[in-house]
Write a protein that holds these residues in place. Sequence first.
Motif, short mmCIF file in Angstrom:
data_model
loop_
_atom_site.label_atom_id
_atom_site.label_comp_id
_atom_site.label_asym_id
_atom_site.label_seq_id
_atom_site.Cartn_x
_atom_site.Cartn_y
_atom_site.Cartn_z
N THR A 84 10.86 -5.83 -8.26
CA THR A 84 11.80 -4.89 -7.65
C THR A 84 11.21 -4.37 -6.34
O THR A 84 10.05 -4.01 -6.31
CB THR A 84 11.99 -3.64 -8.55
N PRO A 85 12.01 -4.31 -5.30
CA PRO A 85 11.46 -3.75 -4.07
C PRO A 85 11.36 -2.23 -4.18
O PRO A 85 12.17 -1.60 -4.84
CB PRO A 85 12.50 -4.13 -3.02
N THR A 86 10.33 -1.66 -3.60
CA THR A 86 10.21 -0.20 -3.58
C THR A 86 9.73 0.24 -2.23
O THR A 86 9.32 -0.55 -1.41
CB THR A 86 9.15 0.31 -4.57
N GLU A 87 9.75 1.54 -2.09
CA GLU A 87 9.34 2.11 -0.83
C GLU A 87 7.83 2.15 -0.75
O GLU A 87 7.16 2.81 -1.54
CB GLU A 87 9.88 3.52 -0.76
N LEU A 88 7.32 1.47 0.23
CA LEU A 88 5.88 1.50 0.43
C LEU A 88 5.53 2.49 1.52
O LEU A 88 6.40 3.04 2.16
CB LEU A 88 5.40 0.11 0.86
N GLY A 89 4.26 2.69 1.71
CA GLY A 89 3.84 3.49 2.84
C GLY A 89 3.44 4.91 2.49
O GLY A 89 3.15 5.22 1.34
N VAL A 90 3.43 5.74 3.48
CA VAL A 90 3.03 7.13 3.31
C VAL A 90 4.12 7.90 2.58
O VAL A 90 5.29 7.77 2.90
CB VAL A 90 2.82 7.78 4.70
N PHE A 91 3.75 8.66 1.59
CA PHE A 91 4.77 9.53 0.99
C PHE A 91 4.45 10.97 1.36
O PHE A 91 3.31 11.38 1.41
CB PHE A 91 4.88 9.32 -0.52
N THR A 92 5.51 11.68 1.65
CA THR A 92 5.32 13.03 2.19
C THR A 92 5.81 14.09 1.22
O THR A 92 5.72 15.27 1.51
CB THR A 92 6.12 13.16 3.50
N ASP A 93 6.37 13.65 0.10
CA ASP A 93 7.04 14.65 -0.71
C ASP A 93 6.18 15.77 -1.29
O ASP A 93 6.35 16.90 -0.91
CB ASP A 93 7.92 14.03 -1.78
N PRO A 94 5.28 15.52 -2.22
CA PRO A 94 4.43 16.68 -2.43
C PRO A 94 3.50 16.67 -1.23
O PRO A 94 2.67 15.78 -1.09
CB PRO A 94 3.67 16.37 -3.72
N PRO A 95 3.67 17.61 -0.31
CA PRO A 95 2.86 17.60 0.91
C PRO A 95 1.45 18.11 0.63
O PRO A 95 1.21 18.72 -0.40
CB PRO A 95 3.60 18.57 1.82
N PRO A 96 0.54 17.86 1.55
CA PRO A 96 -0.78 18.46 1.42
C PRO A 96 -0.64 19.98 1.48
O PRO A 96 0.41 20.49 1.88
CB PRO A 96 -1.53 17.94 2.64
N GLU A 97 -1.66 20.66 1.10
CA GLU A 97 -1.57 22.12 0.95
C GLU A 97 -2.90 22.73 1.38
O GLU A 97 -3.96 22.29 0.94
CB GLU A 97 -1.34 22.35 -0.54
N VAL A 98 -2.83 23.74 2.24
CA VAL A 98 -4.06 24.41 2.68
C VAL A 98 -4.51 25.39 1.60
O VAL A 98 -3.71 26.20 1.13
CB VAL A 98 -3.85 25.17 3.99
N ILE A 99 -5.75 25.28 1.17
CA ILE A 99 -6.28 26.24 0.22
C ILE A 99 -7.35 27.05 0.93
O ILE A 99 -8.44 26.55 1.21
CB ILE A 99 -6.84 25.52 -1.01
N TRP A 104 0.80 -1.23 0.00
CA TRP A 104 0.00 0.00 0.00
C TRP A 104 0.83 1.27 0.00
O TRP A 104 1.98 1.27 0.43
CB TRP A 104 -0.94 0.03 1.20
N ILE A 105 0.23 2.30 -0.50
CA ILE A 105 0.80 3.63 -0.42
C ILE A 105 -0.33 4.58 -0.05
O ILE A 105 -1.49 4.28 -0.29
CB ILE A 105 1.42 4.11 -1.74
N ALA A 106 0.03 5.69 0.51
CA ALA A 106 -0.99 6.65 0.90
C ALA A 106 -0.41 8.04 0.96
O ALA A 106 0.80 8.21 1.13
CB ALA A 106 -1.59 6.27 2.26
N VAL A 107 -1.27 9.01 0.80
CA VAL A 107 -0.83 10.39 1.00
C VAL A 107 -0.70 10.61 2.50
O VAL A 107 -1.11 9.77 3.29
CB VAL A 107 -1.85 11.40 0.42
N ASP A 108 -0.14 11.73 2.85
CA ASP A 108 0.10 11.99 4.26
C ASP A 108 -1.17 12.52 4.94
O ASP A 108 -1.30 13.72 5.19
CB ASP A 108 1.25 12.98 4.40
N ASP A 109 -2.06 11.61 5.25
CA ASP A 109 -3.34 11.99 5.84
C ASP A 109 -3.15 12.64 7.21
O ASP A 109 -3.89 13.53 7.61
CB ASP A 109 -4.23 10.76 5.98
N LEU A 110 -2.14 12.15 7.90
CA LEU A 110 -1.88 12.70 9.21
C LEU A 110 -1.52 14.18 9.11
O LEU A 110 -2.07 15.03 9.81
CB LEU A 110 -0.73 11.91 9.85
N ALA A 111 -0.61 14.48 8.19
CA ALA A 111 -0.23 15.88 7.98
C ALA A 111 -1.44 16.71 7.57
O ALA A 111 -1.59 17.85 7.99
CB ALA A 111 0.87 15.97 6.92
N ALA A 112 -2.28 16.12 6.74
CA ALA A 112 -3.46 16.85 6.26
C ALA A 112 -4.35 17.25 7.43
O ALA A 112 -4.80 18.39 7.53
CB ALA A 112 -4.22 16.01 5.26
#
Lengths: 332, 332
Positions: free
Chosen positions: B308-323, B157-165
């Motif tokens: 190929t192994p890859t990084e799973l989990g939450v990705f934080t790079d493009p972070p959420p953004e307050v509009i 699984w992968i997910a956006v950074d819901d916690l940060a959001a």
Amino acid sequence: MATQKEIARLAGVSVSSVSAVLNGTTHTRMSHATRERIEAAIAEAGYVPNDAARALRRQQAGTIAVVVEKLENPAYKELFHGIYEAAEERGWAVVLGDVVWMRSGSHFLARLLGRGSIDAIVLRQDRLIDEEVLAHLRARPTPVVLVERQADPHDSWIAVDDLAAGRMAAEHLIELGHRDIAFVGGEGQPSAARCEGYATAMRSAGLVSSSPVVTGFGPESGARGLDELRARGVLPTAVVVANVMSAVGLLAAAADAGIDVPGRFSVVGIHDADIADVVRPSLTTVKLPMRALGVRAVEQVSALLAGTPTELGVFTDPPPEVIVRSSTAPPE
Amino acid sequence: MATQKEIARLAGVSVSSVSAVLNGTTHTRMSHATRERIEAAIAEAGYVPNDAARALRRQQAGTIAVVVEKLENPAYKELFHGIYEAAEERGWAVVLGDVVWMRSGSHFLARLLGRGSIDAIVLRQDRLIDEEVLAHLRARPTPVVLVERQADPHDSWIAVDDLAAGRMAAEHLIELGHRDIAFVGGEGQPSAARCEGYATAMRSAGLVSSSPVVTGFGPESGARGLDELRARGVLPTAVVVANVMSAVGLLAAAADAGIDVPGRFSVVGIHDADIADVVRPSLTTVKLPMRALGVRAVEQVSALLAGTPTELGVFTDPPPEVIVRSSTAPPE
DNA sequence: CTGAAAGCGCTTACAG
DNA sequence: CTGAAAGCGCTTACAG
């Protein structure tokens, strides 16, 4: 990864027998013992049929594609549901896509144009699709059902009664006492038919219909529609908008401009969606029978695939329906 | 209906040569004359490749399926786009479906579970999917990428950074001066993570977070959320809503109740969509990087397919953004 | 530079 | 009641 061959080996039978228990079309009077051995082997090995092999052999994939313009349009929710239900009933899986994915050269398009993986296409497009792609589509053996009025006699199409919808929207306003009613729509077919309906209603009531404002389909189109209406001079007392999302956009623009809806200005949107209930004021709409449209589309696909002739064109049976909410009222 | 065999006959060559000009992987130094003859025959006969045969032979279909809960959720628009672009780049076609179609026994499910027509699945589900179906899915060779936080270590699984959001939503309100801030969400993972983020922000600011109101995801859930908040006693001055459509519904309910937003009550929705701009007051949101999520999902599929192994989990790079829009303001 | 042949995994007459 | 065999339309070593 397990194939029928392996299952056959495991169960000590031939692949014919394995296929038979899987499909039940042949070897119908198989001994109970054999069947059980095979079923056990299937379960044990975790056998999964290979759809590609099956499609190749059967010469049909059992899948139909539904491609629409603006997948995110909430009005499609019911259409998809109708298609899904009808398709499942007839033994097809449904997959969805957006018209913008049908670029020439795209793999998505290749899958639609190719044979073997998609048996038929249900397509809803307004004008976004390029003619080249449409020509490709017409040249292919894959049946295409357009859910939208079409002029070209080569096309197989069905549509809801957009004309009646336009008429009903205008009639609702006329009944409330409005006499100065505008029409805001987009380019292309469904909007044109809805506008024609509006014009008919106006004529029947002895009112003059103003020339339609042509913008587009998203929320921003609604806002532009209001701008243009205001630029023309005195704002009419009511408007028919050819699309829900535009109508919602127009509502927002009216709020921003301090125009009281429905006090000063009534708004009817064509198409219905959850959102109509959620904006404030809630939006009066003419609900189109989208679910029925979906069912008919699948019937059409069936007919095309079977070579049976069917009734094409506009269907009027489940008619559109006015859903009165809070965006319409008698004129001041 | 024309096959390579017929093209071969037409051009007076072997099918190997036909296949070669179609794919360019072999017979690379074909004579110009031969190639031209074949190309002419292909054009003349209107040859269309059979994807089922190709898939069977290549042992891959070149198609990935994307299945989401509530297809009509406008927040998916960007996700789909990201997936589409990334998939096309890698040579895959994308097809879409709704989680509710994954009923046991459905043909749609059969196509997902079977081999040969779908190479991988990108799935976004909250809790609607039944465990039996999920178990089936896990048992199959078809790779599944969940775009949603998951606890089960077997899942990819992968997910956006819901916690940060959730945190950013609360921080925005705290910065405006709010101290009494509620949280309205649904059941399941993304909402839980967003709530955790909210709680973190509250704690950091030395504020007490109230227990979350759990409703669901549609507009009606937002309305219920407000009801419950009011039933608890004095209405807080602000709320974080875990989903756009709920937030929109909550906005409507507030309007109906005569609660002034943002004067008396500020609302932030998590997720962004066109609709946030179109309701009045327009909705302040925390936009999640859904397009990037789509791209990562496809990368994940690639990796899974390649082993190929890859990084799973939450990705934080493009972070959420307050509009910031009009539904939030300092407390009175 | 080009072709004959095997084989992907099924289904379906057909034979016994 | 069950199996051997052909063939769906491709791709791809391999031989020449």
